[in-house]
Design a protein around this motif. Structure first.
Motif, PDB file in Angstrom:
ATOM      1  N   GLN A  58       1.601  -1.613  -2.171  1.00  0.00           N
ATOM      2  CA  GLN A  58       2.354  -2.654  -2.874  1.00  0.00           C
ATOM      3  C   GLN A  58       1.792  -4.038  -2.556  1.00  0.00           C
ATOM      4  O   GLN A  58       1.564  -4.841  -3.463  1.00  0.00           O
ATOM      5  N   PRO A  64       5.518  -1.308  -6.926  1.00  0.00           N
ATOM      6  CA  PRO A  64       6.483  -1.766  -5.912  1.00  0.00           C
ATOM      7  C   PRO A  64       7.301  -0.629  -5.282  1.00  0.00           C
ATOM      8  O   PRO A  64       8.483  -0.784  -4.993  1.00  0.00           O
ATOM      9  N   TYR A  66       7.334   0.653  -2.317  1.00  0.00           N
ATOM     10  CA  TYR A  66       7.905   0.366  -0.995  1.00  0.00           C
ATOM     11  C   TYR A  66       9.241  -0.357  -1.158  1.00  0.00           C
ATOM     12  O   TYR A  66      10.247   0.047  -0.585  1.00  0.00           O
ATOM     13  N   SER A  67       9.259  -1.414  -1.937  1.00  0.00           N
ATOM     14  CA  SER A  67      10.482  -2.193  -2.134  1.00  0.00           C
ATOM     15  C   SER A  67      11.565  -1.383  -2.834  1.00  0.00           C
ATOM     16  O   SER A  67      12.749  -1.540  -2.518  1.00  0.00           O
ATOM     17  N   HIS A  72      13.242  -5.313   0.568  1.00  0.00           N
ATOM     18  CA  HIS A  72      12.236  -6.315   0.915  1.00  0.00           C
ATOM     19  C   HIS A  72      11.523  -5.897   2.202  1.00  0.00           C
ATOM     20  O   HIS A  72      12.173  -5.424   3.136  1.00  0.00           O
TER      21      HIS A  72
END
Length: 127
Positions: A58, A64, A66-67, A72
């Motif tokens: 990411q 994205p 991971y997010s 976050h």
């Protein structure tokens, strides 16, 4: 990267499989490291391997995921519980730089990744 038309590092290195190999190699080194291994309470390093691969993919321009899974990144907050001094930072950076080389990541991605890892590891020091 300054040139918005240049491919992301994620694209340059061949996508997620490269980040998986990088994380696998890195955590194989951590598993044998007397300085870093005690910092990981998990019996296996499978969870950290997966999270590292997702985060790096990411961060370097990939999806994205991971997010989506973990929220976050909050790198500083997530690493605060672990004692990270110069010895730990240097061991971590050494293994990560070796992992970049072992994974066969070439320029210009290689230099950009190396610079990021050195800066990030220094930023995470808390001892």
């Amino acid at each position: 990267m300054n040139d918005d038309s240049a491919p992301s590092i994620y694209a340059q290195v061949g996508g997620f499989p490269t980040f998986q190999r990088l994380a696998d190699y890195f955590y194989d080194q951590v598993d044998a490291d007397p300085i870093l291994r005690p910092l990981f309470v998990d019996e296996t390093l499978d969870g950290p391997k997966e999270r590292l691969a997702l985060f790096l993919a990411q961060f370097f321009g990939g999806p994205p995921n991971y997010s989506l899974q973990r929220g976050h990144p909050m790198l500083r907050a997530r690493h605060l519980p672990f004692p990270i001094g110069k010895k730990e930072r240097d061991a971590w950076v050494g293994h990560m730089l070796d992992s970049i080389d072992a994974t066969g990541i070439s320029e210009p991605a290689r230099s950009e990744m190396r610079e990021y890892f050195e800066r990030a590891a220094t930023f995470l020091m808390n001892q």
